[in-house]
Scaffold this active site. Structure first.
Site, mmCIF file in Angstrom:
data_model
loop_
_atom_site.group_PDB
_atom_site.id
_atom_site.type_symbol
_atom_site.label_atom_id
_atom_site.label_comp_id
_atom_site.label_asym_id
_atom_site.label_seq_id
_atom_site.Cartn_x
_atom_site.Cartn_y
_atom_site.Cartn_z
ATOM 1 N N SER A 82 27.732 44.896 39.593
ATOM 2 C CA SER A 82 29.295 44.363 38.947
ATOM 3 C C SER A 82 29.818 43.562 40.010
ATOM 4 O O SER A 82 30.924 42.912 39.693
ATOM 5 C CB SER A 82 30.013 45.657 38.931
ATOM 6 N N GLU B 292 29.031 41.080 30.169
ATOM 7 C CA GLU B 292 29.130 39.860 31.079
ATOM 8 C C GLU B 292 27.746 39.473 31.217
ATOM 9 O O GLU B 292 26.979 40.097 31.838
ATOM 10 C CB GLU B 292 30.008 40.228 32.205
#
Length: 725
Positions: A428, A461
């Site tokens: 992340s 994403e």
């Protein structure tokens, strides 16, 4: 003008005297203005012809209609198309021409009849459907109301309570349920659909079947007093669940007028409300989101090269923790064969157990049968080594955020996986170039950043580096679509798009608290604004360990514009870690219900003594509007940096990323759309003023300063793309 036409209808008259009008506007036969005007002229012709006894309306290629073509709203809002006069479609065409015609009509429904598609079918005198067709009025989730008579006809066909449930939740029903409700007159196999509809239409014409105008039906409506009670309850619930939106209540008003004053008055009210809602800010926001969400899969230089996604059959996941097990769940739910690798038996058992628990909760809720559960679980295999990786098409690494561990894993993957295999990381925050440093496979390394819980959160994403091949991006976009995620392609940087845009959100809240604002007032204002919860409740939910690890990445990478608060570390020293320990910014009972904790004051005071911050009389008395501005304008500022650096291709991608990754309210259109609704000039002036008073944390970036000084929209495309993509 011809080049701009969108869709058409055709009409064929059979020897049996039935005119079949077909809606044609791929992919879902949406009702553009062109289709509707064509339908009207076909209808008028059918009514004037002596060889036509009855009419059947159907859709091309196995789909009736997905509803009104929503791009029409966009054109009306922009002023590029003139809005038809109020009630022209719902009253003049559907009610006075179709429903009041002296020749009966039957809708032959296959695939779907949603929104305006279902409304058109309800104006017909009967509805015949193929099995499994989806029937619903999902308009409210787009910020509009059922505007083609749906507020009047649906309650008269299925009853008021069921109609309100279908309208307010936007949830469709299948044809079989529609039949039991009275919405559908018969369900027949697809091969027989058209013939059955033709026979039914002739039977109505020859009075062998009832000729029903649904707008005139009253037998399913409750007595007036009861109807008012039901509507009052629906309004109260709507105010509670959607306090910032006007259009659901306006829709209920149209339903009520029809019940109190008759369907004609109801249709007029619906038409009036329908033209008013188009201009609401929330409607503009929701329509922007509708189109932007569909636009995330269009990536210049990648998806316009004619590349075809390769078939991904087998996926391996490294790490069976919360993220790894969630990703595995999402993949097996969409029929991917998955191998889950862990370091020892104990961890592997726990990882597979988590996947099992995720699926069992679906069984408990009635969303999955026992057989489907067994079949889905059979797609998951466990492994303690890389031997089973020799035939995988994609690997997703989901281990802890430790750079040397990830580098070792990627070096190992290169040895064991086939040459075509995609090597993805669910990191992340860590730079993907560093993760793949020790490999020669930079072109197939990509970020697949899921949000927790991965099998529930809708965003994926897709993070590309300067080396990632276009083919790998196209492949991952396809996987994203198949596992029902909204994929957003972004460039490689600390925190990528979502976490990077929103790191100032929590930091701004910490800044305000250290300078005198009540943390619980901040959470209250932010929840009222439309976020699922405030920043402090969010810190408790994710846990202080995660909060500190994430904040550290940004403090190290952007030291000049981060606000370093000691509140959370000080609380951690006292064994407070958030909801998991039942003590964070809030206290939690057995049912996870949060209540404010007066002890928080002492940690705030301690943090002030470390940072040297002092309560500021101005910040102690902030209004809710000022709290929102001071919390979200720094997010807008960082979003501008992300856009200016080319981390995202277009501002709308950042809007979608913030909505699906952080829960930014969709009816505000996303962070950049919302900022533009306020105006770049105002945001710039506020940030500039605060930075002079409170320091560089609030300092407007160059991009915002430049656009703000001219009052230019922040989401307008970059003139010179410095895109990382």
């Amino acid at each position: 003008m011809a080049s701009r036409t969108k869709g058409k209808t055709t009409m064929e008259v059979g020897a049996d005297g039935v005119a079949v009008i077909t809606l044609i506007n791929p992919p879902v036969n949406s009702l553009s203005f062109d289709v509707l005007y064509n339908l009207k002229s076909n209808y008028e012709e059918a009514l004037s012809r002596n060889d036509v006894k009855a009419i059947v309306i159907t859709g091309a290629k196995g789909k009736f209609s997905g509803g009104f073509d929503i791009s029409g709203f966009g054109e009306i809002q922009k002023g590029t198309m003139k809005e038809p006069k109020v009630g022209y479609i719902s009253i003049d065409i559907l009610t006075d021409l179709l429903e009041a015609a002296r020749k009966p009509s039957v809708a032959a429904i296959d695939g779907l009849a949603l929104g305006g598609g279902l409304e058109l079918s309800m104006a017909c005198h009967a509805r015949i459907s193929a099995p499994g067709a989806q029937l619903g009025l999902p308009e409210l989730q787009l910020g509009v109301i059922p505007g083609f008579g749906g507020t009047q006809r649906l309650p008269r066909l299925v009853g008021l309570t069921k109609a309100l449930e279908m309208i307010l939740t936007s949830k469709p029903v299948k044809a079989e349920e529609g039949h039991s409700l009275g919405l559908i007159d018969a369900v027949v196999p697809p091969a027989e659909l058209l013939n059955a509809a033709r026979r039914w239409a002739l039977d109505i014409a020859e009075r062998r079947k009832p000729w029903v105008s649904s707008v005139l039906k009253t037998d399913k409506l409750p007595p007036l007093g009861e109807a008012k009670e039901i509507l009052k309850f629906a309004k109260d619930q709507t105010r509670k669940q959607a306090p910032n939106m006007k259009h659901p209540l306006m829709c209920l008003e149209a339903v009520e007028v029809g019940i109190v004053s008759g369907s004609r008055a109801g249709l007029e009210k619906e038409a009036q409300v329908g033209s008013e809602v188009i201009n609401l800010d929330t409607t503009k926001g929701l329509i922007h989101v509708f189109f932007s969400q569909r636009g995330t899969t269009k990536v210049p230089g990648v998806t316009d090269r004619g590349l075809v996604p390769r078939k991904i059959n087998k996926v391996a996941i490294i790490g069976g923790g919360l993220m790894g097990s969630g990703i595995a769940t999402a993949l097996i739910l969409s029929n991917y064969s998955v191998t889950l690798k862990e370091v020892n038996e104990k961890f592997l058992e726990a990882g597979i157990g988590r996947v099992k628990a995720n699926l069992q909760s679906r069984v408990k809720k009635g969303k999955m049968s026992k057989e489907k559960f067994e079949k889905t679980m059979s797609l998951l295999k466990g492994s303690l080594d890389y031997e089973s990786f020799r035939d995988v098409d994609m690997v997703i690494e989901a281990v802890i955020e430790n750079i040397s561990l990830k580098q070792q894993i990627f070096a190992d993957l290169e040895k064991y996986c086939p040459q075509h295999c995609i090597l993805a990381s669910n990191t992340s925050t860590i730079d993907l170039n560093k993760i793949g440093e020790r490999t020669k496979s930079q072109d197939r390394i990509i970020g697949a950043h899921f949000f927790s819980p991965a099998h529930v959160m809708p965003l994926l994403e897709i993070v590309r580096t300067n080396h990632t091949s276009a083919q790998v991006i196209v492949d991952l976009l396809d996987v994203g679509k198949k596992i029902r995620k909204t994929p957003v392609v972004v460039g490689n940087c600390t925190g990528f798009a979502v976490n990077r845009m929103f790191f100032p959100y929590t930091q701004a809240a910490m800044f305000l608290v250290e300078h005198g604002t009540d943390p619980y007032l901040i959470d209250k204002a932010v929840s009222k604004f439309g976020m699922p919860m405030g920043p402090f409740r969010l810190c408790d939910l994710v846990g202080f360990g995660v909060a500190i690890a994430t904040a550290t990445q940004f403090i190290e990478n952007f030291p000049e514009r981060t606000y370093k608060s000691m509140i959370i570390p000080l609380m951690q020293e006292d064994k407070r870690a958030g909801e998991a320990t039942r003590k964070g910014f809030y206290l939690y009972d057995d049912k996870r219900k949060a209540k404010p904790d007066p002890e928080i004051r002492k940690y705030i005071d301690k943090a002030r003594s470390v940072s040297g911050a002092k309560p500021d009389p101005k910040l102690e008395k902030l209004t809710e509007k000022e709290i929102i501005e001071m919390t979200f304008f720094p997010v807008v500022n960082e979003a501008c940096r992300v856009f200016a650096e080319g981390i995202a291709v277009k501002a709308a991608d950042l809007d979608i990323a913030g909505i699906f990754g952080m829960g930014f309210p969709p009816y505000r259109g996303g962070i950049m759309f919302w900022a533009d609704s306020i105006g770049s000039k105002y945001i710039y002036s506020k940030l500039d003023e605060w930075s002079k008073t409170y320091g560089d944390f609030f300092k407007p970036c160059d991009f915002l300063a430049e656009r703000g000084s001219k009052g230019a929209p922040l989401s307008a495309p970059l003139e010179q793309g410095r895109s990382r993509l």
